[in-house]
Motif scaffolding. Structure first.
Motif, PDB file in Angstrom:
ATOM      1  N   MET A   6      97.859  50.852  17.870  1.00  0.00           N
ATOM      2  CA  MET A   6      96.620  50.498  18.583  1.00  0.00           C
ATOM      3  C   MET A   6      96.069  49.149  18.133  1.00  0.00           C
ATOM      4  SD  MET A   6      94.353  53.960  18.766  1.00  0.00           S
ATOM      5  CE  MET A   6      95.057  55.537  19.232  1.00  0.00           C
ATOM      6  N   ARG A   7      96.342  48.809  16.883  1.00  0.00           N
ATOM      7  CA  ARG A   7      95.786  47.558  16.342  1.00  0.00           C
ATOM      8  C   ARG A   7      96.239  46.346  17.141  1.00  0.00           C
ATOM      9  NH1 ARG A   7      97.353  49.206  10.295  1.00  0.00           N
ATOM     10  NH2 ARG A   7      95.438  50.268   9.671  1.00  0.00           N
ATOM     11  N   SER A   8      97.437  46.411  17.706  1.00  0.00           N
ATOM     12  CA  SER A   8      97.996  45.240  18.382  1.00  0.00           C
ATOM     13  C   SER A   8      98.205  45.459  19.873  1.00  0.00           C
ATOM     14  CB  SER A   8      99.326  44.853  17.721  1.00  0.00           C
ATOM     15  OG  SER A   8     100.201  45.964  17.679  1.00  0.00           O
ATOM     16  N   HIS A   9      97.667  46.548  20.417  1.00  0.00           N
ATOM     17  CA  HIS A   9      97.819  46.827  21.843  1.00  0.00           C
ATOM     18  C   HIS A   9      96.466  47.131  22.476  1.00  0.00           C
ATOM     19  CE1 HIS A   9     101.994  47.454  20.557  1.00  0.00           C
ATOM     20  NE2 HIS A   9     102.346  47.297  21.827  1.00  0.00           N
ATOM     21  N   ALA A  10      96.200  46.516  23.601  1.00  0.00           N
ATOM     22  CA  ALA A  10      94.989  46.823  24.362  1.00  0.00           C
ATOM     23  C   ALA A  10      95.298  47.931  25.369  1.00  0.00           C
ATOM     24  CB  ALA A  10      94.507  45.573  25.088  1.00  0.00           C
ATOM     25  N   GLY A  11      94.279  48.580  25.846  1.00  0.00           N
ATOM     26  CA  GLY A  11      94.453  49.542  26.926  1.00  0.00           C
ATOM     27  C   GLY A  11      94.746  50.963  26.525  1.00  0.00           C
ATOM     28  N   VAL A  12      94.714  51.271  25.220  1.00  0.00           N
ATOM     29  CA  VAL A  12      95.006  52.637  24.770  1.00  0.00           C
ATOM     30  C   VAL A  12      93.952  53.608  25.292  1.00  0.00           C
ATOM     31  CG1 VAL A  12      95.199  54.156  22.774  1.00  0.00           C
ATOM     32  CG2 VAL A  12      96.244  51.889  22.721  1.00  0.00           C
ATOM     33  N   ALA A  13      92.686  53.256  25.133  1.00  0.00           N
ATOM     34  CA  ALA A  13      91.613  54.132  25.603  1.00  0.00           C
ATOM     35  C   ALA A  13      91.638  54.248  27.121  1.00  0.00           C
ATOM     36  CB  ALA A  13      90.266  53.604  25.129  1.00  0.00           C
ATOM     37  N   SER A  14      91.914  53.137  27.806  1.00  0.00           N
ATOM     38  CA  SER A  14      91.967  53.146  29.261  1.00  0.00           C
ATOM     39  C   SER A  14      93.021  54.121  29.770  1.00  0.00           C
ATOM     40  CB  SER A  14      92.269  51.735  29.775  1.00  0.00           C
ATOM     41  OG  SER A  14      92.459  51.736  31.176  1.00  0.00           O
ATOM     42  N   THR A  15      94.193  54.125  29.125  1.00  0.00           N
ATOM     43  CA  THR A  15      95.264  55.050  29.510  1.00  0.00           C
ATOM     44  C   THR A  15      94.808  56.496  29.337  1.00  0.00           C
ATOM     45  OG1 THR A  15      96.988  53.474  28.884  1.00  0.00           O
ATOM     46  CG2 THR A  15      97.625  55.797  28.953  1.00  0.00           C
ATOM     47  N   MET A  16      94.100  56.746  28.253  1.00  0.00           N
ATOM     48  CA  MET A  16      93.610  58.097  27.977  1.00  0.00           C
ATOM     49  C   MET A  16      92.631  58.558  29.049  1.00  0.00           C
ATOM     50  SD  MET A  16      91.650  59.355  24.523  1.00  0.00           S
ATOM     51  CE  MET A  16      91.842  61.021  23.895  1.00  0.00           C
ATOM     52  N   PHE A  17      91.639  57.724  29.336  1.00  0.00           N
ATOM     53  CA  PHE A  17      90.605  58.112  30.296  1.00  0.00           C
ATOM     54  C   PHE A  17      91.183  58.281  31.703  1.00  0.00           C
ATOM     55  CE2 PHE A  17      87.770  55.411  27.351  1.00  0.00           C
ATOM     56  CZ  PHE A  17      87.668  56.463  26.457  1.00  0.00           C
ATOM     57  N   SER A  59      88.205  54.904  16.024  1.00  0.00           N
ATOM     58  CA  SER A  59      88.405  54.179  14.775  1.00  0.00           C
ATOM     59  C   SER A  59      89.460  53.131  15.090  1.00  0.00           C
ATOM     60  CB  SER A  59      88.869  55.112  13.648  1.00  0.00           C
ATOM     61  OG  SER A  59      90.228  55.469  13.814  1.00  0.00           O
ATOM     62  N   GLU A  60      89.896  52.406  14.082  1.00  0.00           N
ATOM     63  CA  GLU A  60      90.874  51.344  14.304  1.00  0.00           C
ATOM     64  C   GLU A  60      92.182  51.882  14.871  1.00  0.00           C
ATOM     65  OE1 GLU A  60      92.499  47.407  11.898  1.00  0.00           O
ATOM     66  OE2 GLU A  60      92.020  49.221  10.790  1.00  0.00           O
ATOM     67  N   ILE A  61      92.568  53.116  14.486  1.00  0.00           N
ATOM     68  CA  ILE A  61      93.849  53.657  14.945  1.00  0.00           C
ATOM     69  C   ILE A  61      93.694  55.022  15.621  1.00  0.00           C
ATOM     70  CG2 ILE A  61      95.136  52.397  13.170  1.00  0.00           C
ATOM     71  CD1 ILE A  61      95.471  55.113  11.704  1.00  0.00           C
ATOM     72  N   LYS A  62      92.502  55.322  16.152  1.00  0.00           N
ATOM     73  CA  LYS A  62      92.280  56.632  16.771  1.00  0.00           C
ATOM     74  C   LYS A  62      91.242  56.541  17.878  1.00  0.00           C
ATOM     75  CE  LYS A  62      89.210  59.229  15.123  1.00  0.00           C
ATOM     76  NZ  LYS A  62      88.368  59.916  14.135  1.00  0.00           N
ATOM     77  N   VAL A  63      91.502  57.298  18.952  1.00  0.00           N
ATOM     78  CA  VAL A  63      90.489  57.510  19.986  1.00  0.00           C
ATOM     79  C   VAL A  63      90.364  59.015  20.183  1.00  0.00           C
ATOM     80  CG1 VAL A  63      89.779  57.111  22.363  1.00  0.00           C
ATOM     81  CG2 VAL A  63      91.096  55.358  21.165  1.00  0.00           C
ATOM     82  N   SER A  64      89.144  59.542  20.089  1.00  0.00           N
ATOM     83  CA  SER A  64      88.897  60.975  20.269  1.00  0.00           C
ATOM     84  C   SER A  64      87.928  61.191  21.415  1.00  0.00           C
ATOM     85  CB  SER A  64      88.311  61.603  18.999  1.00  0.00           C
ATOM     86  OG  SER A  64      89.205  61.521  17.920  1.00  0.00           O
ATOM     87  N   VAL A  65      88.154  62.262  22.174  1.00  0.00           N
ATOM     88  CA  VAL A  65      87.223  62.632  23.233  1.00  0.00           C
ATOM     89  C   VAL A  65      86.885  64.106  23.097  1.00  0.00           C
ATOM     90  CG1 VAL A  65      88.047  60.888  24.856  1.00  0.00           C
ATOM     91  CG2 VAL A  65      89.092  63.165  24.869  1.00  0.00           C
ATOM     92  N   LEU A  66      85.709  64.471  23.569  1.00  0.00           N
ATOM     93  CA  LEU A  66      85.273  65.865  23.585  1.00  0.00           C
ATOM     94  C   LEU A  66      85.371  66.366  25.019  1.00  0.00           C
ATOM     95  CD1 LEU A  66      84.028  67.805  21.406  1.00  0.00           C
ATOM     96  CD2 LEU A  66      81.824  67.372  22.527  1.00  0.00           C
ATOM     97  N   ILE A  67      86.027  67.517  25.206  1.00  0.00           N
ATOM     98  CA  ILE A  67      86.212  68.077  26.542  1.00  0.00           C
ATOM     99  C   ILE A  67      85.914  69.578  26.520  1.00  0.00           C
ATOM    100  CG2 ILE A  67      87.982  66.360  27.114  1.00  0.00           C
ATOM    101  CD1 ILE A  67      90.077  68.612  26.724  1.00  0.00           C
TER     102      ILE A  67
END
Length: 418
Positions: free
Chosen positions: A359-370, A386-394
């Protein structure tokens, strides 16, 4: 020849037949010419049984005596394993926490390891004797027995490995390594050859139950190479049949670049709390989270809505499900100071996390998730990063679907899976 620390959990030590299986694995390493120390847990269910005895004796029991009782489970398995190894012709002896000693703080039932005297331990290992050490226990400066808290045997093993400068710390569990996600949810999940300390720390903290969080943090601090592998697979001459937990330098930048997402974790032990009509003024948020911190209640995701025209706002956050009752009690007691109108809570939620150093060197990780979640109609209630994590509540009912969808969206499915 290598110096190895082997750790076996409660399911691995559950009965004499399984202890013989453990002894055979230890003998395999000894026969290969390695110096070996073994850290063992109590038999599966034994610690709970001992805890219940303490509760029955007195609900408000002395924590010092509590530690004396619950430390007994590991003492039994360490002695039994030493006896079994001796019967197989392997030189072995048990070393209890106070005999080494493993020196800890005096926070009974949740002590921290401060130092391990390895003089006798290293001498015995160098002489070809297997050291069998009960995990989870230590001793204070005034010679009182302590325990490290649930899951503390992993921490004991990593601490021993750091103290004896072991080449590797092998953690034997009921799984054969770290997977991209829970294989029970996604049959196409892949076993990972290597995972960084940071990734494993994040995965452990957001629901992956392969390793205890404290042990990963200690391994990272002391640079201990940890391997996760199954105690139920047949012994092999392959020195690395499981998953290695190592530093970034051992994985390499190119490999991390290719591996955008390492794994997906889920945690259903979350509870959502919403406070409505909180005054929109400086210090209002501190009035909420200060008392929770004082009560040692961990807060994870936090959302503050846009202020209403009335000069108030709504604040939503999550706490561990087991802490919800205490959190509600703490907030209700401080209602006059906080100034909220109503308190709402929801336990039918789950946290889904994607983790990866890429994730540190790639954009769009959160966008792909959503985008992937939206395409399946899964609503996101809260977000944390965080720098290497995206969490969502569902919604909790959508947990398995979300994990499967994201596993595919990030290209983690095994190509050769059935």
């Amino acid at each position: 020849m290598a110096r190895i620390v082997m750790k076996f959990g409660g399911t691995s030590m559950a009965g004499t037949e399984r202890i013989r299986n453990v002894a055979a694995r230890v003998k395999h390493e000894v026969d290969a010419g390695n110096e070996v120390a073994v850290v063992v847990s109590a038999m599966a269910g034994e610690t709970d049984r001992l805890i219940n005895f303490c509760r029955e004796a007195a609900p408000l029991h002395d924590p010092k005596e509590y530690d004396v009782v619950v430390a007994a489970g590991e003492q039994i398995t360490s002695g039994l394993l030493a006896i079994t190894l001796q019967a197989m012709g392997v030189k072995a002896r048990s070393w209890l926490g106070w005999q080494l000693p493993i020196k800890t703080s005096d926070a009974h039932a949740s002590a921290r390891i401060e130092d391990i005297d390895t003089t006798g331990l290293i001498a015995a290992m160098s002489a070809g004797e297997v050291a069998v050490i009960p995990g989870f226990q230590g001793v204070t400066a005034d010679n009182r027995i302590t325990t490290l808290g649930r899951g503390g045997s992993d921490t004991s093993a990593v601490a021993v490995a750091a103290a004896v400068k072991a080449d590797r710390c092998d953690i034997y569990t009921d799984v054969d390594g770290v997977y991209t996600t829970d294989p029970r949810i996604v049959p196409r999940a892949r076993k990972l050859a290597k995972v960084t300390y940071e990734e494993m720390l994040e995965l452990a903290s957001v629901g992956a139950k392969v390793l205890q969080t404290r042990s990963v943090g200690l391994a990272m601090k002391e640079n201990v190479r940890v391997q996760v592998l199954s105690s139920f697979d047949a012994p092999t001459d392959n020195p690395i049949p499981g998953t290695l937990i190592v530093g970034d330098d051992e994985i390499g930048e190119d490999e991390m670049e290719r591996q955008l997402i390492t794994g997906i974790a889920h945690d259903k032990n979350e509870a959502k709390v919403t406070l409505t009509s909180v005054p929109d003024r400086p210090g209002a948020v501190a009035n909420i989270f200060g008392p929770l911190a004082d009560a040692n209640i961990n807060v994870d995701m936090i959302i503050q809505n846009i202020a209403h025209d009335s000069g108030s706002t709504d604040v939503t956050f999550t706490v561990p499900g087991a802490e919800l009752a205490r959190a509600i009690d703490t907030l209700e007691k401080g209602k006059d100071v906080i100034g909220f109108s109503t308190l709402m809570h929801d336990t039918k939620v789950a946290k889904i996390s994607v983790v990866g150093v890429g994730m540190r060197s790639h954009a769009g990780v959160a966008s792909t998730m959503f985008k992937a979640l939206a395409q399946r109609g899964i609503n996101v209630q809260a977000i944390s990063t965080s720098e290497i994590k995206v969490s969502v509540l569902i919604d909790e009912d959508e947990t398995e679907l979300a994990v499967r969808v994201l596993h595919t969206a990030y290209g983690l499915d095994a190509e050769d899976a059935a």
